[in-house]
Design an enzyme around this catalytic site. Structure first.
Site, PDB file in Angstrom:
ATOM      1  CB  SER A 133     -33.685   7.691  -2.579  1.00 37.66           C
ATOM      2  OG  SER A 133     -34.345   7.312  -1.148  1.00 37.66           O
ATOM      3  CE1 TYR A 167     -32.334  12.574  -0.502  1.00 32.37           C
ATOM      4  CE2 TYR A 167     -33.908  10.756  -0.004  1.00 32.37           C
ATOM      5  CZ  TYR A 167     -32.603  11.068  -0.255  1.00 32.37           C
ATOM      6  OH  TYR A 167     -31.633  10.394  -0.829  1.00 32.37           O
TER       7      TYR A 167
END
Length: 252
Positions: free
Chosen positions: A151, A164
């Site tokens: 990501s 995250y």
């Protein structure tokens, strides 16, 4: 010059492929693309309904396709073992692993220990476990390709998604080191880092997500699927080591 249709299908047809988190979002889009090119695909996710819907949709789109899998959770060792029992038995091995199963997560102050431990087990340990099992099999055949879906959070590092960010930063480092370990064994490793993508992980409603796509502020899952195909389609001499895909107007 070789026909592009041949080029993009050269490493997919009849290849044995495992996609973690392959029942929704990016994973499902990747499954669709690789099945369309003749790949033998095993998909799974935690939710039984999502799994059944994904298999039914693939079979509807591609009636002659071979799709394998069961509902499974990457954090459970017994589920990992069940997946690789299918790999070794029904699928007949593994040529390509797409590590994709992951969960969104808030900032550190918003979650409990149990919450973020499960997210870490999913987003990091799950990647390691599947990469290990895949590489043990790939090294015997001296070939294979592992794609880790990361990501852009590893780069943007926003304050609202600390947990995250930690997991995706770990995947960036893991991918770099894993390539150095596995390349001498004939195994490729690629890292793909998307920006904002339409998915169930997004907090915005679907309608808002589609508006952002129209405004060039968000990607579609199939954008990442096509990037995955590009990585997989390279000749043996050529590695796509890392790839970043961002919406045109997502400035990071």
């Amino acid at each position: 010059m070789e026909k592009l249709t041949n080029y993009f299908g050269q490493n997919i047809k009849d290849k044995k492929i495992v996609i973690t988190g392959g029942t929704t979002g990016i994973g499902k889009a990747i499954a669709d693309v690789l099945v369309s090119l003749g790949g033998l695909v095993l998909i799974f996710g935690r939710d039984e309904k999502d799994f059944k819907n994904a298999v039914a949709d693939i079979k509807k789109q591609f009636p002659k396709s071979e799709v394998y899998g069961i509902p499974a959770d990457v954090t459970k060792k017994e589920d990992i073992d069940k997946i690789f029992e299918i790999v070794d038995g029904k699928l007949g091995g593994i040529d390509i692993l797409v590590n994709n199963a992951a969960l969104a997560a808030p900032g550190l102050t918003q979650g409990t220990y149990d919450d973020y431990k499960y997210i870490i087990d999913t987003n990091i340990t799950g990647y390691l476990a599947f990469a290990q099992e895949a590489s043990l099999r790939m090294k015997e055949q001296k070939s294979g390709h592992i794609i880790n879906i990361g990501s852009m959070s590893a780069e943007s590092r926003t304050a609202k998604s600390t947990i995250y960010v930690a997991t995706k930063t770990a995947i960036r480092g893991f991918s770099t080191s894993l390539r150095k370990e596995l390349n001498p064994l004939g195994i490729k490793v690629s890292l793909i880092e998307p920006g904002a993508v339409t998915s169930d992980m997004q907090t915005d409603p679907k309608a808002v997500q589609h508006e952002k796509v129209e405004k060039l502020e968000m990607l579609e899952a199939y954008d990442i699927a096509m990037s995955t195909l590009f990585c997989l389609s390279q000749p043996k001499r050529c590695d796509i080591v890392s790839m970043q895909i961002r919406p045109h107007l997502q400035i990071i």
